[in-house]
Design an enzyme around this catalytic site. Sequence first.
Site, short mmCIF file in Angstrom:
data_model
loop_
_atom_site.label_atom_id
_atom_site.label_comp_id
_atom_site.label_asym_id
_atom_site.label_seq_id
_atom_site.Cartn_x
_atom_site.Cartn_y
_atom_site.Cartn_z
CD GLU A 1 -12.13 -4.49 4.33
OE1 GLU A 1 -12.65 -4.44 2.67
OE2 GLU A 1 -11.07 -5.08 4.51
NE ARG B 1 -5.84 -2.82 9.14
CZ ARG B 1 -5.64 -2.41 8.38
NH1 ARG B 1 -4.69 -1.47 8.21
NH2 ARG B 1 -6.04 -2.87 7.12
CG ASN C 1 -8.58 2.04 0.79
OD1 ASN C 1 -7.61 2.76 0.82
ND2 ASN C 1 -9.28 1.29 0.65
CG ASP D 1 -7.27 0.05 -1.74
OD1 ASP D 1 -6.95 1.11 -1.35
OD2 ASP D 1 -6.53 -1.29 -1.48
CD GLU E 1 -3.05 -0.16 0.55
OE1 GLU E 1 -3.11 0.96 -0.47
OE2 GLU E 1 -4.47 -0.75 0.05
CG ASN F 1 -6.62 1.75 5.37
OD1 ASN F 1 -5.69 0.84 5.48
ND2 ASN F 1 -7.10 2.22 4.41
#
Length: 622
Positions: free
Chosen positions: A476, A455, A503, A554, A371, A457
Amino acid sequence: MRYSGNDWQGEATNLIKVAAKKAPLKDKVDEVKVFVAGTEAQKQISQIQQMIAQRFDIILIYPISTTALNGVIKQGCDAGITMMTYDSQVTEPCAHNVTFDQADAGKTTAEALADLMGDKGNIVMITGVAGTYADEQRTKAAEAVFKERGIKVLGKCAGDWAQGPSGQCMSQFLASFDNIEGVWAQAGGPAILEALDAKGKDYMPIVGESENQWRLDLINPKYVAKGLKGVSYGSPPYQGAAALHLAVDSLANGTKLESTIDIGYDYFTQDEIKPRRRHGRRARCRLQRLHERQGLGRLLRRLVQREVDHGHHAGRGHLRQDCLLTTSCPTVRCAPWDTAGVRPGARRPHEHGSSSMNIDILLDVKPLLGEGPLWDVEQQRLYFIDSLGMRIFRCTAQGTELRSWTVPAPIGSMALTSDGEGAVIVLSTGIHTIDFRTGDIVPVMDPEPGLDENRLNDGKVDRRGRFVFGSMNTAETDATGRLYSLSPDWQLSVLDQGIICSNGPCWSPDDQTFYFCDSWSGEIWAYDYDIETGGVANRRRFAAVEAEGLGAHDGSTVDAEGFVWNAFVYEGKLARFAPDGTLDRVIDMPVKKVTSVMFGGPDLDVLYVTSMAEPPLPAVSG
């Protein structure tokens, strides 16, 4: 309920939720609620007491302790609640433990390592989560084998069944001992290899987990040539789903449950690279026959097959070709564009994979969840992260001079400091700083204390130095995430909330529009952005992703023309959207699980693309 800390737990939880939504359970299960206890037994006890007070019919538990939960589990049984544990187990007689022979797993793998080492040599042991039944049984049985076979154990370290901590354990061992000849580990095979590489050490016999990447490492010719030998074994994450099926069947039909239900474990040798079920086969067959009249045996087998399809525990199947492709998980770059690419005046809507585009593998570092590609213009270096592998990487535009740093928890994103010698990093445990010169990591603040189901991101920095990042619901499933802005003077503000998976933050070239998405909303959003204050307003739909059939969106970035680029995870596609939100083009990538994009290189004309290997199964999409 479960503890937090690795992707196995997230996957096990998601399988439980998927099972509850599928026939034949969907008409029998009204609600599934998840409690996350961390690794504190007392917190888990308090949570079980809450569940008992709320009169749940079934309580599924990954027990932190073999004995500490016995009292509260007995309370649940006395209240008429079906108390189930999975993988690890407890000694309270009224509980029903869905598990496998943990001691046999430890014994068998230790014997395999001793065989590979010829009954001589020095090893280190990387164990699981301390205090759990699974860890205690495996470790105790393995130690007995090593003592009997003449293998010397130089040291033990708790790897918590996660890549990051296991890699840290191996690095510590290598700094302390120069005579390590083998590794017995309950998890962390790829991270162990990385630690050996960092020290310039040859590979050695290693016992590793049943994570698919480790299996691929075992058959990698380059690794075998460097001395890698080993086996792969591990816990099936569908144990929790199996426990749910059994509990529902017991309530619905009065079926008597055994105290311990052994469903077996997966075991691979390097020569076979195919699973060999050890023990538990008979119990598993009984389980399938027990449920056959309701179709639960068939559903359980589909759950197992679903795990094969997602490449985590291969069960009785073989490694599939698409797993071999995606789990190598390269960082991909597209370079350079010519007149058929993304230069002005060359727009070709819905173009799929221009023949003049070069797509190359930049690096093959095997991230679990690659990522956050980030290009540093001043240093001319590319940074990216392995979220679940808990690592930060840096390299040149050509992929050379690779360096990496290990962080103590899953990492969501990072923002470089002005001098380029460190970064602000957002971990599952909060906001931290890292000094690249020393590797020192210092905690700063936790934006979400008490929200164990979340968490932190994806995030990026605006032109005024604000770090804008979001949080996500780890399973999720629930909209518990938020969008934050962290100013250079450490002031934190909330920009938006009610988000499942944050995201794709990025800005238009004029700084007046901020783009962002919730991966499961089916939309990319646009906000009015005030660059002077960092405030957002007027959230609206920028692009309808579901209408284009592109799947889950994403990471994103914006090019010089103001077009938004987005990676569509699980679909293996990159999409470019015009400033008005219309789809400009789609590019098919050679890997399915692309995760994020960023322009870089000396002329900013190379699009760097990250990808991932084994994410937790997204329950929302099922």
